[in-house]
Design a protein around this motif. Structure first.
Motif, PDB file in Angstrom:
ATOM      1  N   THR A 136       0.261 -10.568 -11.576  1.00 18.24           N
ATOM      2  CA  THR A 136      -1.080 -11.103 -11.357  1.00 18.24           C
ATOM      3  C   THR A 136      -2.018 -10.008 -10.854  1.00 18.24           C
ATOM      4  O   THR A 136      -3.181  -9.911 -11.291  1.00 18.24           O
ATOM      5  CB  THR A 136      -1.042 -12.256 -10.347  1.00 18.24           C
ATOM      6  OG1 THR A 136      -0.177 -13.285 -10.835  1.00 18.24           O
ATOM      7  CG2 THR A 136      -2.420 -12.844 -10.117  1.00 18.24           C
ATOM      8  N   GLU A 137      -1.519  -9.187  -9.945  1.00 21.04           N
ATOM      9  CA  GLU A 137      -2.330  -8.080  -9.461  1.00 21.04           C
ATOM     10  C   GLU A 137      -2.717  -7.138 -10.589  1.00 21.04           C
ATOM     11  O   GLU A 137      -3.886  -6.739 -10.709  1.00 21.04           O
ATOM     12  CB  GLU A 137      -1.593  -7.316  -8.365  1.00 21.04           C
ATOM     13  CG  GLU A 137      -2.437  -6.169  -7.801  1.00 21.04           C
ATOM     14  CD  GLU A 137      -1.687  -5.289  -6.833  1.00 21.04           C
ATOM     15  OE1 GLU A 137      -2.342  -4.652  -5.975  1.00 21.04           O
ATOM     16  OE2 GLU A 137      -0.440  -5.202  -6.917  1.00 21.04           O
ATOM     17  N   ALA A 138      -1.752  -6.786 -11.432  1.00 19.90           N
ATOM     18  CA  ALA A 138      -2.022  -5.868 -12.539  1.00 19.90           C
ATOM     19  C   ALA A 138      -3.061  -6.437 -13.490  1.00 19.90           C
ATOM     20  O   ALA A 138      -3.950  -5.716 -13.973  1.00 19.90           O
ATOM     21  CB  ALA A 138      -0.731  -5.568 -13.279  1.00 19.90           C
ATOM     22  N   LYS A 139      -2.976  -7.730 -13.758  1.00 18.77           N
ATOM     23  CA  LYS A 139      -3.938  -8.374 -14.644  1.00 18.77           C
ATOM     24  C   LYS A 139      -5.349  -8.326 -14.061  1.00 18.77           C
ATOM     25  O   LYS A 139      -6.321  -8.038 -14.785  1.00 18.77           O
ATOM     26  CB  LYS A 139      -3.509  -9.816 -14.914  1.00 18.77           C
ATOM     27  CG  LYS A 139      -4.401 -10.557 -15.892  1.00 18.77           C
ATOM     28  CD  LYS A 139      -3.871 -11.965 -16.147  1.00 18.77           C
ATOM     29  CE  LYS A 139      -4.758 -12.721 -17.116  1.00 18.77           C
ATOM     30  NZ  LYS A 139      -4.238 -14.105 -17.370  1.00 18.77           N
ATOM     31  N   LEU A 140      -5.469  -8.592 -12.777  1.00 22.31           N
ATOM     32  CA  LEU A 140      -6.775  -8.562 -12.134  1.00 22.31           C
ATOM     33  C   LEU A 140      -7.330  -7.137 -12.091  1.00 22.31           C
ATOM     34  O   LEU A 140      -8.522  -6.911 -12.282  1.00 22.31           O
ATOM     35  CB  LEU A 140      -6.683  -9.152 -10.725  1.00 22.31           C
ATOM     36  CG  LEU A 140      -6.659 -10.678 -10.657  1.00 22.31           C
ATOM     37  CD1 LEU A 140      -6.217 -11.148  -9.281  1.00 22.31           C
ATOM     38  CD2 LEU A 140      -8.060 -11.245 -10.966  1.00 22.31           C
ATOM     39  N   LEU A 141      -6.460  -6.174 -11.825  1.00 21.55           N
ATOM     40  CA  LEU A 141      -6.908  -4.788 -11.771  1.00 21.55           C
ATOM     41  C   LEU A 141      -7.362  -4.286 -13.141  1.00 21.55           C
ATOM     42  O   LEU A 141      -8.276  -3.455 -13.232  1.00 21.55           O
ATOM     43  CB  LEU A 141      -5.796  -3.904 -11.234  1.00 21.55           C
ATOM     44  CG  LEU A 141      -5.467  -4.031  -9.748  1.00 21.55           C
ATOM     45  CD1 LEU A 141      -4.205  -3.279  -9.393  1.00 21.55           C
ATOM     46  CD2 LEU A 141      -6.643  -3.541  -8.897  1.00 21.55           C
ATOM     47  N   ILE A 174       0.826  -1.200   0.000  1.00 19.88           N
ATOM     48  CA  ILE A 174       0.000   0.000   0.000  1.00 19.88           C
ATOM     49  C   ILE A 174       0.864   1.255   0.000  1.00 19.88           C
ATOM     50  O   ILE A 174       0.507   2.273  -0.619  1.00 19.88           O
ATOM     51  CB  ILE A 174      -0.975  -0.045   1.191  1.00 19.88           C
ATOM     52  CG1 ILE A 174      -2.088  -1.071   0.887  1.00 19.88           C
ATOM     53  CG2 ILE A 174      -1.564   1.321   1.499  1.00 19.88           C
ATOM     54  CD1 ILE A 174      -3.025  -1.352   2.028  1.00 19.88           C
ATOM     55  N   ALA A 175       2.022   1.195   0.616  1.00 19.95           N
ATOM     56  CA  ALA A 175       2.924   2.350   0.623  1.00 19.95           C
ATOM     57  C   ALA A 175       3.381   2.708  -0.786  1.00 19.95           C
ATOM     58  O   ALA A 175       3.693   3.880  -1.066  1.00 19.95           O
ATOM     59  CB  ALA A 175       4.124   2.073   1.519  1.00 19.95           C
ATOM     60  N   ARG A 176       3.416   1.724  -1.700  1.00 19.71           N
ATOM     61  CA  ARG A 176       3.818   2.017  -3.081  1.00 19.71           C
ATOM     62  C   ARG A 176       2.770   2.853  -3.811  1.00 19.71           C
ATOM     63  O   ARG A 176       3.062   3.476  -4.831  1.00 19.71           O
ATOM     64  CB  ARG A 176       4.069   0.714  -3.859  1.00 19.71           C
ATOM     65  CG  ARG A 176       5.256  -0.085  -3.352  1.00 19.71           C
ATOM     66  CD  ARG A 176       5.799  -1.003  -4.440  1.00 19.71           C
ATOM     67  NE  ARG A 176       4.800  -1.878  -5.007  1.00 19.71           N
ATOM     68  CZ  ARG A 176       4.540  -3.108  -4.556  1.00 19.71           C
ATOM     69  NH1 ARG A 176       5.215  -3.585  -3.515  1.00 19.71           N
ATOM     70  NH2 ARG A 176       3.627  -3.856  -5.142  1.00 19.71           N
ATOM     71  N   GLY A 177       1.544   2.819  -3.313  1.00 20.59           N
ATOM     72  CA  GLY A 177       0.490   3.645  -3.865  1.00 20.59           C
ATOM     73  C   GLY A 177      -0.143   3.091  -5.128  1.00 20.59           C
ATOM     74  O   GLY A 177       0.117   1.960  -5.546  1.00 20.59           O
ATOM     75  N   GLY A 178      -1.016   3.890  -5.724  1.00 20.93           N
ATOM     76  CA  GLY A 178      -1.712   3.485  -6.931  1.00 20.93           C
ATOM     77  C   GLY A 178      -2.851   2.533  -6.630  1.00 20.93           C
ATOM     78  O   GLY A 178      -3.193   2.280  -5.474  1.00 20.93           O
ATOM     79  N   PRO A 179      -3.469   1.963  -7.671  1.00 18.25           N
ATOM     80  CA  PRO A 179      -4.536   0.984  -7.465  1.00 18.25           C
ATOM     81  C   PRO A 179      -4.003  -0.260  -6.748  1.00 18.25           C
ATOM     82  O   PRO A 179      -2.950  -0.784  -7.107  1.00 18.25           O
ATOM     83  CB  PRO A 179      -5.000   0.648  -8.886  1.00 18.25           C
ATOM     84  CG  PRO A 179      -4.509   1.782  -9.729  1.00 18.25           C
ATOM     85  CD  PRO A 179      -3.242   2.247  -9.103  1.00 18.25           C
ATOM     86  N   VAL A 180      -4.719  -0.708  -5.732  1.00 19.80           N
ATOM     87  CA  VAL A 180      -4.331  -1.883  -4.949  1.00 19.80           C
ATOM     88  C   VAL A 180      -5.484  -2.863  -4.961  1.00 19.80           C
ATOM     89  O   VAL A 180      -6.625  -2.500  -4.629  1.00 19.80           O
ATOM     90  CB  VAL A 180      -3.974  -1.504  -3.496  1.00 19.80           C
ATOM     91  CG1 VAL A 180      -3.687  -2.756  -2.670  1.00 19.80           C
ATOM     92  CG2 VAL A 180      -2.784  -0.550  -3.465  1.00 19.80           C
ATOM     93  N   LEU A 181      -5.212  -4.110  -5.333  1.00 18.68           N
ATOM     94  CA  LEU A 181      -6.247  -5.129  -5.312  1.00 18.68           C
ATOM     95  C   LEU A 181      -6.631  -5.428  -3.866  1.00 18.68           C
ATOM     96  O   LEU A 181      -5.792  -5.835  -3.065  1.00 18.68           O
ATOM     97  CB  LEU A 181      -5.776  -6.401  -6.009  1.00 18.68           C
ATOM     98  CG  LEU A 181      -6.859  -7.474  -6.168  1.00 18.68           C
ATOM     99  CD1 LEU A 181      -6.716  -8.182  -7.507  1.00 18.68           C
ATOM    100  CD2 LEU A 181      -6.799  -8.506  -5.046  1.00 18.68           C
TER     101      LEU A 181
END
Length: 337
Positions: free
Chosen positions: A330-335, A179-186
């Motif tokens: 995998t997170e990016a694909k789901l988002l 979460i500290a990296r920011g942006g959309p988070v699954l």
């Protein structure tokens, strides 16, 4: 009070040591010397897995007045039950009480929602077992070893999910780092999914209180069901880190269809079902009646983030536990949908 902590330098053991020192107790730490204990403790070195590894404990002289060398032992061991057996036998005449950090995994799976300390336990556990037994059997074997040596002078602290500062398993630290990296988070499932966990410091405080009060027997050590929710936990991470993270709550079916593993790829989270009921719906009335108090999730998250920042942002990782966290691709694909 004179405390002997077997371990005492990492996670729950560290929390116990810090809590005892804050109370003004005399603390002796028995460990392998891999990590420095907090200042103010006496050290005994040894490796309980090796032949003669308990020699430093055996060499401690008993007081001449017929009392014990220690008022309480706290043991966080999660490996071979035989190591607990050997330590408990050696210390049975040297310590007044023994608190063993066990696990709610000792209950026969699946544990239905609302299960208390009288629930059925795993079968086949032995206090003589070595390293080649599953975690649940190892913990139950450790319980049996302590009961054999200490009887009604033993407390079995059946902890649930443990998080907080000094965590070396990677659950809350992973969420904070991501979460500290920011942006959309699954964000998995529903934000109102109830969670049940315990801060290591609250676990430590209860165990020391239990030792002082002369309690014995098993206690489920975890917050009440619904102490917080998945949404409250992740939003606390956003606030603690000050990031611009945007939580994207994602349907459970999509997550599972993508091959994502609950609990490991997405720490803490479980979809509805048997495992969720087992880990997040247990009965903890006995421990709370005996004084268990669990701090707000906001405090646990903020303090864990402060600790992470203080040590440079990378949490320690236990060698016997696999790394946790979702693969970024995998997170990016789901988002992306």
């Amino acid at each position: 009070m004179r405390l002997l902590i077997l371990g005492g330098t990492e996670f729950v053991g560290r929390a116990v040591t810090e809590s005892a020192l804050a109370r003004g107790w005399e603390v002796t730490v028995f460990h392998r010397g891999r990590h420095a204990p907090p200042p103010g403790v006496a050290e005994l070195l040894g490796d309980r897995t090796e032949e003669g590894g308990l020699a430093a404990l055996a060499a401690v002289a008993l007081p001449g007045d017929g009392t014990h060398a220690w008022d309480v032992v706290v043991d966080t061991w999660s490996g071979a039950p035989s190591a607990v057996r050997d330590a408990a036998r050696l210390l049975s005449g040297r310590a007044a009480r023994y608190v063993y950090v066990s696990s709610r995994s000792v209950y026969d799976y699946p544990a239905p929602a609302g299960l208390d300390e009288d629930g059925p336990l795993v079968e086949g556990a032995s206090p003589d077992a070595g390293d080649d037994v599953p975690y649940a059997l190892a913990k139950r074997g450790g319980e049996l070893a302590v009961l054999d040596a200490f009887g009604d002078r033993a407390v079995l602290a059946r902890a649930g999910l443990v998080i907080g500062p000094w965590e070396n398993v990677g659950r809350l630290p992973w969420w904070l780092t991501r979460i500290a990296r920011g942006g959309p988070v699954l964000a998995p499932g529903r934000p109102d999914a109830a969670l049940q966990y315990i801060d290591a410091r609250d676990l430590a405080a209860w165990m020391l209180d239990a030792a002082e009060a002369g309690l014995h027997g098993p206690y489920n050590l975890v917050s009440r069901p619904g102490h917080t929710t998945m949404g409250e936990l992740l939003n606390a991470c956003v606030r603690a880190t000050g990031s611009d993270a945007e939580l994207r709550w994602t349907d459970t079916g999509r997550i599972l269809a993508a091959g994502v593993e609950p609990w490991t790829d997405l720490p803490v989270w479980l979809p509805p079902g048997e495992l969720y009921d087992t880990l997040h719906q247990g009965d903890v009335g006995r421990a709370h009646a005996a004084g268990l108090r669990c701090r707000p999730v906001e405090e646990t998250v903020a303090d864990t983030w402060a600790w992470l920042c203080d040590i440079g942002g990378t949490a320690p990782q236990r060698a016997d536990r696999p790394p946790t966290g979702l693969d970024p691709a995998t997170e990016a694909k789901l988002l992306a949908g």
